[in-house]
Design an enzyme around this catalytic site. Structure first.
Site, PDB file in Angstrom:
ATOM      1  N   CYS A 170       0.781  -1.241   0.000  1.00 38.34           N
ATOM      2  CA  CYS A 170       0.000   0.000   0.000  1.00 38.34           C
ATOM      3  C   CYS A 170       0.812   1.290   0.000  1.00 38.34           C
ATOM      4  O   CYS A 170       0.564   2.169  -0.830  1.00 38.34           O
ATOM      5  CB  CYS A 170      -0.929   0.009   1.198  1.00 38.34           C
ATOM      6  SG  CYS A 170      -1.996  -1.425   1.213  1.00 38.34           S
TER       7      CYS A 170
HETATM    8  C1  UGA Z   1      -1.127   0.044   5.800  1.00 43.27           C
HETATM    9  C2  UGA Z   1      -1.871   0.973   6.765  1.00 43.27           C
HETATM   10  O1  UGA Z   1      -1.299   0.893   8.068  1.00 43.27           O
HETATM   11  C3  UGA Z   1      -3.361   0.590   6.826  1.00 43.27           C
HETATM   12  O2  UGA Z   1      -4.060   1.520   7.652  1.00 43.27           O
HETATM   13  C4  UGA Z   1      -3.941   0.616   5.416  1.00 43.27           C
HETATM   14  O3  UGA Z   1      -5.311   0.238   5.406  1.00 43.27           O
HETATM   15  C5  UGA Z   1      -3.164  -0.344   4.543  1.00 43.27           C
HETATM   16  O4  UGA Z   1      -1.766   0.075   4.524  1.00 43.27           O
HETATM   17  C6  UGA Z   1      -3.762  -0.297   3.161  1.00 43.27           C
HETATM   18  O5  UGA Z   1      -3.749   0.779   2.534  1.00 43.27           O
HETATM   19  O6  UGA Z   1      -4.364  -1.297   2.741  1.00 43.27           O
HETATM   20  P1  UGA Z   1      -0.076  -2.419   5.968  1.00 43.27           P
HETATM   21  O7  UGA Z   1       0.498  -2.142   4.618  1.00 43.27           O
HETATM   22  O8  UGA Z   1      -0.764  -3.701   6.219  1.00 43.27           O
HETATM   23  O9  UGA Z   1      -1.148  -1.255   6.346  1.00 43.27           O
HETATM   24  O10 UGA Z   1       1.127  -2.350   6.990  1.00 43.27           O
HETATM   25  P2  UGA Z   1       1.631  -1.425   8.200  1.00 43.27           P
HETATM   26  O11 UGA Z   1       1.460  -2.146   9.462  1.00 43.27           O
HETATM   27  O12 UGA Z   1       1.064  -0.071   8.105  1.00 43.27           O
HETATM   28  O13 UGA Z   1       3.204  -1.371   7.885  1.00 43.27           O
HETATM   29  C7  UGA Z   1       3.709  -0.803   6.674  1.00 43.27           C
HETATM   30  C8  UGA Z   1       5.209  -0.830   6.677  1.00 43.27           C
HETATM   31  O14 UGA Z   1       5.747   0.169   7.558  1.00 43.27           O
HETATM   32  C9  UGA Z   1       5.824  -2.161   7.138  1.00 43.27           C
HETATM   33  O15 UGA Z   1       6.913  -2.493   6.323  1.00 43.27           O
HETATM   34  C10 UGA Z   1       6.273  -1.868   8.564  1.00 43.27           C
HETATM   35  O16 UGA Z   1       7.326  -2.692   8.983  1.00 43.27           O
HETATM   36  C11 UGA Z   1       6.704  -0.423   8.427  1.00 43.27           C
HETATM   37  N1  UGA Z   1       6.679   0.291   9.728  1.00 43.27           N
HETATM   38  C12 UGA Z   1       5.504   0.510  10.372  1.00 43.27           C
HETATM   39  C13 UGA Z   1       7.869   0.746  10.284  1.00 43.27           C
HETATM   40  O17 UGA Z   1       8.971   0.557   9.710  1.00 43.27           O
HETATM   41  N2  UGA Z   1       7.825   1.414  11.470  1.00 43.27           N
HETATM   42  C14 UGA Z   1       6.676   1.650  12.127  1.00 43.27           C
HETATM   43  O18 UGA Z   1       6.710   2.273  13.220  1.00 43.27           O
HETATM   44  C15 UGA Z   1       5.485   1.175  11.574  1.00 43.27           C
END
Ligand code: UGA
Length: 449
Positions: free
Chosen positions: A275
């Site tokens: 995403c």
């Molecule tokens: C993300 C959004 O969080 C959701 O709200 C949204 O609905 C979704 O995209 C979408 O558009 O469908 P997602 O892609 O499942 O969700 O994953 P996240 O948990 O948001 O993590 C995204 C990335 O950021 C991962 O690689 C994670 O490791 C990284 N991340 C996240 C960090 O490096 N640090 C953080 O503090 C948080």
């Protein structure tokens, strides 16, 4: 279906559609899941989830058994329900814009199914689409294919989702808000009634907007979260230069400020997943069409890409030239508890390591089949963390799997030829790993020789 209870059809049984359908059915709302993929439909009808998502399997199974969820590839069945959600994919095109062909096709087929329907039907766009898509693309296609006008007899809303992979069911059951973008009261009221039935006394705040605002809310949310990650990674790269400084403590401290908040401040190797990159690119491209260059968003993306170089630079700091060095990559998934490697930082890092002549061996508890499907055998895949570490001159922790958190310094020492470890996810407390040469993202601290 009973006339007194609302019923829904969900078109597109991907991860969003499946989780949406399963949660509606779990709350007693008769649901039909629709997809063109027959194998997928057959699996759902058996109550099995075709994707990995915690709680989904059980939920589907129960819903199918209770006859609250049915699945079909016959889209004409969509008309049996009173509300249809469009949850088909909107993949990236090479120029960053989104491909609307699945949205158009699903809308056209749904419209055809609605031609002979008597009574009101509401169509809800849940797919992530750029502002204007619901009114300028979906609406004309729907009107043409159904032979009806959007208005008193046919409703149309935009209603984005905010589900995270790995916690999608929980997110769907406990959202922080619901955004309903509509052109008229009747359609917004029907969708609100449906959510009222779903959440009962726990109805989250409903933000009523225009369809265009709702569409932009989704992009703003992901753009903000991605920027927050790139921000903390930027601070991490600065912190790393200063002895005694740890970005985790900085995140903890600034997170107490309610204007900043504690979440999404975990420094790491860069964001991945299906995403953030896709949505930022689409928003950048959309904005440029209006003659505005969104430099902040471009920087978030650039900082994210650069973060993979930072990880490789850390490993070079420990082993010097990477040429012919055996490097163990622990974790391929873009985050823990998923087998998804789309846009994963591990993939960027592996490409860089290979370009520098390193021999890469990787292990991931779930994502190895997906990696192999996508990249073939460009690297060695190990059966366990221990066998990945065997003989390695450097190990890089790329995903925060619990399995890796359990590894102790002695495990690294037992298998590696040199105990050089890069903690790109900051899962280790450096004081407990003093016997290793440990470098971490955002850690101005070196425990080794
Ligand atoms: C993300 C959004 O969080 C959701 O709200 C949204 O609905 C979704 O995209 C979408 O558009 O469908 P997602 O892609 O499942 O969700 O994953 P996240 O948990 O948001 O993590 C995204 C990335 O950021 C991962 O690689 C994670 O490791 C990284 N991340 C996240 C960090 O490096 N640090 C953080 O503090 C948080």
């Amino acid at each position: 279906m009973k006339k007194d209870t609302p019923s829904v059809s969900v078109i597109g049984m991907g991860y969003v559609g499946l989780c949406t359908a399963a949660t509606f059915a779990s709350r007693g709302i008769p649901t039909i899941g629709i997809d063109i993929d027959e194998t997928r439909i057959a699996q759902i009808r058996k109550g099995q989830a075709p994707i990995h998502e915690p709680q989904l399997d059980q939920m589907l199974n129960k819903a199918v058994k209770r006859k609250l969820l049915d699945a079909t590839n016959d889209i004409s069945r969509a008309a049996d329900a009173d509300t249809s959600f469009l949850t088909v994919g909107t993949p990236s095109q090479p120029d960053g814009s989104i491909d609307l062909s699945f949205v158009k096709k699903a809308t056209e087929d749904l419209g055809t199914a609605l031609q002979s329907k008597q009574g009101y039907h509401l169509v809800v766009v849940k797919s992530t689409v750029i502002p204007g898509t619901t009114n300028n693309t979906v609406k004309p296609v729907l009107e043409q294919s159904s032979g009806k006008n959007v208005g008193p007899g046919l409703g149309l809303c935009a209603n984005p989702e905010f589900l995270k992979e790995g916690t999608a069911i929980n997110d769907a059951l406990h959202p922080d808000k619901i955004v309903i973008g509509s052109n008229d009261k009747k359609s917004a009221d029907q969708l609100t009634r449906l959510y009222r039935k779903f959440y009962r006394s726990r109805l989250p705040p409903i933000i009523a907007t225009s369809p265009e605002t709702a569409e932009l809310v989704k992009y703003s949310s992901n753009a903000f979260l991605a920027t927050k990650v790139s921000f903390i990674n930027t601070i991490a790269n600065i912190a790393q230069q200063i002895p005694g400084v740890d970005v985790n403590r900085i995140a903890e401290a600034i997170g107490h400020d309610p204007r900043i908040g504690p979440l999404f401040l975990k420094a790491g190797p860069g964001y991945g997943g299906s995403c953030f990159h896709k949505d930022l690119q689409a928003l950048i491209r959309f904005s440029r069409q209006y003659g505005y260059d969104p430099v902040l968003l471009l920087s978030s993306e650039e900082a994210n890409e650069e973060q993979a170089n930072r990880v490789v630079a850390l490993s070079k700091k420990l082993v010097g030239s990477l040429e012919a060095k055996r490097i163990a990559v622990l974790g391929l998934a873009f985050k823990k508890d998923t087998d998804d490697i789309r846009e994963a930082a591990s993939v960027r890092v592996i490409h860089l390591l290979r370009a520098k002549g390193a021999k890469v061996v990787a292990y991931d508890p779930m994502a190895m089949p997906n990696f192999e499907n996508l990249f073939g055998n460009i690297i060695e895949l190990a059966k366990s963390p221990q066998s990945a570490l065997k003989g390695a001159e450097c190990a890089i922790v790329m995903t925060e799997w619990d399995e890796f958190k359990k590894l102790k310094a002695k495990d690294y020492l037992a298998y590696m030829s040199e105990p050089n470890v890069i903690d790109a996810r900051r899962i280790y407390r450096p004081e407990q790993y003093r016997e290793l040469n440990l470098l971490g993202i955002g850690l101005g601290y070196f425990s080794g020789k």
